[in-house]
Write a protein that holds these residues in place. Structure first.
Motif, PDB file in Angstrom:
ATOM      1  N   MET A   5       0.817  -1.213   0.000  1.00 10.59           N
ATOM      2  CA  MET A   5       0.000   0.000   0.000  1.00 10.59           C
ATOM      3  C   MET A   5       0.849   1.261   0.000  1.00 10.59           C
ATOM      4  O   MET A   5       0.406   2.315  -0.442  1.00 10.59           O
ATOM      5  CB  MET A   5      -0.965  -0.027   1.179  1.00 10.59           C
ATOM      6  CG  MET A   5      -2.031  -1.108   1.076  1.00 10.59           C
ATOM      7  SD  MET A   5      -2.904  -1.127  -0.530  1.00 10.59           S
ATOM      8  CE  MET A   5      -3.726   0.470  -0.506  1.00 10.59           C
ATOM      9  N   LYS A   6       2.079   1.175   0.494  1.00  7.67           N
ATOM     10  CA  LYS A   6       2.975   2.337   0.400  1.00  7.67           C
ATOM     11  C   LYS A   6       3.263   2.649  -1.054  1.00  7.67           C
ATOM     12  O   LYS A   6       3.286   3.821  -1.472  1.00  7.67           O
ATOM     13  CB  LYS A   6       4.268   2.092   1.159  1.00  7.67           C
ATOM     14  CG  LYS A   6       5.205   3.305   1.177  1.00  7.67           C
ATOM     15  CD  LYS A   6       6.458   3.050   1.968  1.00  7.67           C
ATOM     16  CE  LYS A   6       7.279   4.337   2.112  1.00  7.67           C
ATOM     17  NZ  LYS A   6       7.655   4.927   0.799  1.00  7.67           N
ATOM     18  N   ALA A   7       3.468   1.588  -1.852  1.00  6.52           N
ATOM     19  CA  ALA A   7       3.701   1.797  -3.282  1.00  6.52           C
ATOM     20  C   ALA A   7       2.466   2.371  -3.960  1.00  6.52           C
ATOM     21  O   ALA A   7       2.580   3.207  -4.869  1.00  6.52           O
ATOM     22  CB  ALA A   7       4.110   0.484  -3.941  1.00  6.52           C
ATOM     23  N   ILE A   8       1.290   1.945  -3.523  1.00 10.05           N
ATOM     24  CA  ILE A   8       0.044   2.519  -4.059  1.00 10.05           C
ATOM     25  C   ILE A   8      -0.035   4.002  -3.694  1.00 10.05           C
ATOM     26  O   ILE A   8      -0.304   4.856  -4.557  1.00 10.05           O
ATOM     27  CB  ILE A   8      -1.183   1.766  -3.506  1.00 10.05           C
ATOM     28  CG1 ILE A   8      -1.199   0.309  -3.983  1.00 10.05           C
ATOM     29  CG2 ILE A   8      -2.482   2.484  -3.886  1.00 10.05           C
ATOM     30  CD1 ILE A   8      -1.514   0.118  -5.438  1.00 10.05           C
ATOM     31  N   HIS A   9       0.198   4.324  -2.426  1.00 11.69           N
ATOM     32  CA  HIS A   9       0.132   5.720  -1.962  1.00 11.69           C
ATOM     33  C   HIS A   9       1.143   6.597  -2.693  1.00 11.69           C
ATOM     34  O   HIS A   9       0.849   7.748  -3.049  1.00 11.69           O
ATOM     35  CB  HIS A   9       0.387   5.766  -0.450  1.00 11.69           C
ATOM     36  CG  HIS A   9       0.328   7.131   0.148  1.00 11.69           C
ATOM     37  ND1 HIS A   9       1.414   7.990   0.160  1.00 11.69           N
ATOM     38  CD2 HIS A   9      -0.678   7.801   0.782  1.00 11.69           C
ATOM     39  CE1 HIS A   9       1.081   9.114   0.763  1.00 11.69           C
ATOM     40  NE2 HIS A   9      -0.180   9.024   1.143  1.00 11.69           N
TER      41      HIS A   9
END
Length: 292
Positions: A5-9
């Motif tokens: 989710m960090k990569a998504i954010h």
């Protein structure tokens, strides 16, 4: 399947968020996906068409909508979450209720999309804070839902005393401050100026899109949701297109999606994923060449 989710954010390309309305009365697709099997099939179809995120909503936010019961919203949302998580979906939950947000996150959803920006149910930010791996979309809106707090929304919510960009920016940043105070980390936050929410006209919405760089400058990823909004149809009519169809609104939305990608927004929220996927691909490529 673990999703970063960090990569998504922190995505360096504009993402496409597909809309899955499990409602009776959404303005463009109310009633189409109420059946759980149809909801799952539509979500899977959008993923196949290139949606990076599926945004599940079980309560219409169109003007004049009445609230659905908490139980009905939970049942609809969880049915779609449980059906799509095994397919590897990244799921955003369009809700203003803490109970729905909590249950959805516990069932594997990764994003809460709160159109009230933490104002309608003050517990929603606390729920998100308790799930540090999740993301929280903080949207600007003054009106909320009829009956949501026992009253009809203020008829003057679309009056901006100063300038629409200044007022929306200042109010949205105050919402973000309050969300941070509730314990949500900056790395979880995405902001949304809320096109069409307390902003009915072209004159309300186009200035916000022209000012995208100002919202980008906050350092928070920016979500834009123009798809099939009334002001898109009004802009087409102003351009001489008589009685714009849903298809022409989707074409116009794709144009907006390309412009948003070229300006580096985090994601566009759309109904027709295939059209905006292609448009966003061009916008992303344009931005990449501009930055060489």
């Amino acid at each position: 399947m673990t999703i970063d989710m960090k990569a998504i954010h922190d995505s360096d390309r504009t993402l496409v968020m597909g809309v899955l309305n499990i409602t009776e009365d959404s303005s463009s697709d109310g009633g189409l996906w109420l059946d759980p099997a149809k909801a799952k099939a539509h979500g899977e179809a959008m993923m196949k068409d290139g949606a990076d995120i599926i945004d599940i909503g079980a309560e219409s936010t169109r003007p004049g909508s009445k609230r659905v019961s908490e139980e009905d919203e939970q049942t609809r949302v969880l049915g779609a979450v449980d059906a799509l998580i095994p397919e590897g979906a990244v799921l955003s939950i369009d809700t203003t209720r803490a109970s729905v947000a909590r249950m959805a996150l516990e069932h594997g959803a990764q994003i809460i999309n709160d159109v009230s920006g933490g104002r309608l149910d003050r517990e929603v930010p606390h729920v998100v804070a308790g799930h540090s791996e999740s993301l929280y979309i903080v949207q600007h809106w003054r009106g909320w839902l009829a009956g949501s707090a026992g009253d009809v929304p203020d008829a003057d919510t679309s009056v901006y005393a100063n300038d629409v960009v200044d007022d929306v920016y200042d109010e949205l940043m105050k919402q973000v401050d309050d969300v941070l105070q509730a314990g949500v980390a900056p790395s979880q936050i995405i902001i949304d100026p809320g096109l069409g929410f307390s902003k009915p006209s072209v004159e309300h919405n186009f200035p916000l899109m022209v000012a995208l760089e100002r919202f980008n400058s906050t350092g928070y990823p920016v979500l834009i949701g123009a798809s099939r909004k009334r002001f898109v149809g009004a802009a087409l009519a102003d351009a001489g297109i008589d009685e714009p169809s849903m298809g022409s609104k989707d074409n116009a939305t794709a144009a907006i999606s390309a412009l948003c990608a070229e300006h580096g927004v985090w994601a566009v929220r759309v109904h027709d994923v295939a059209k905006s996927r292609d448009a966003v691909a061009i916008g992303n490529a344009w931005r990449a060449f501009a930055n060489v």
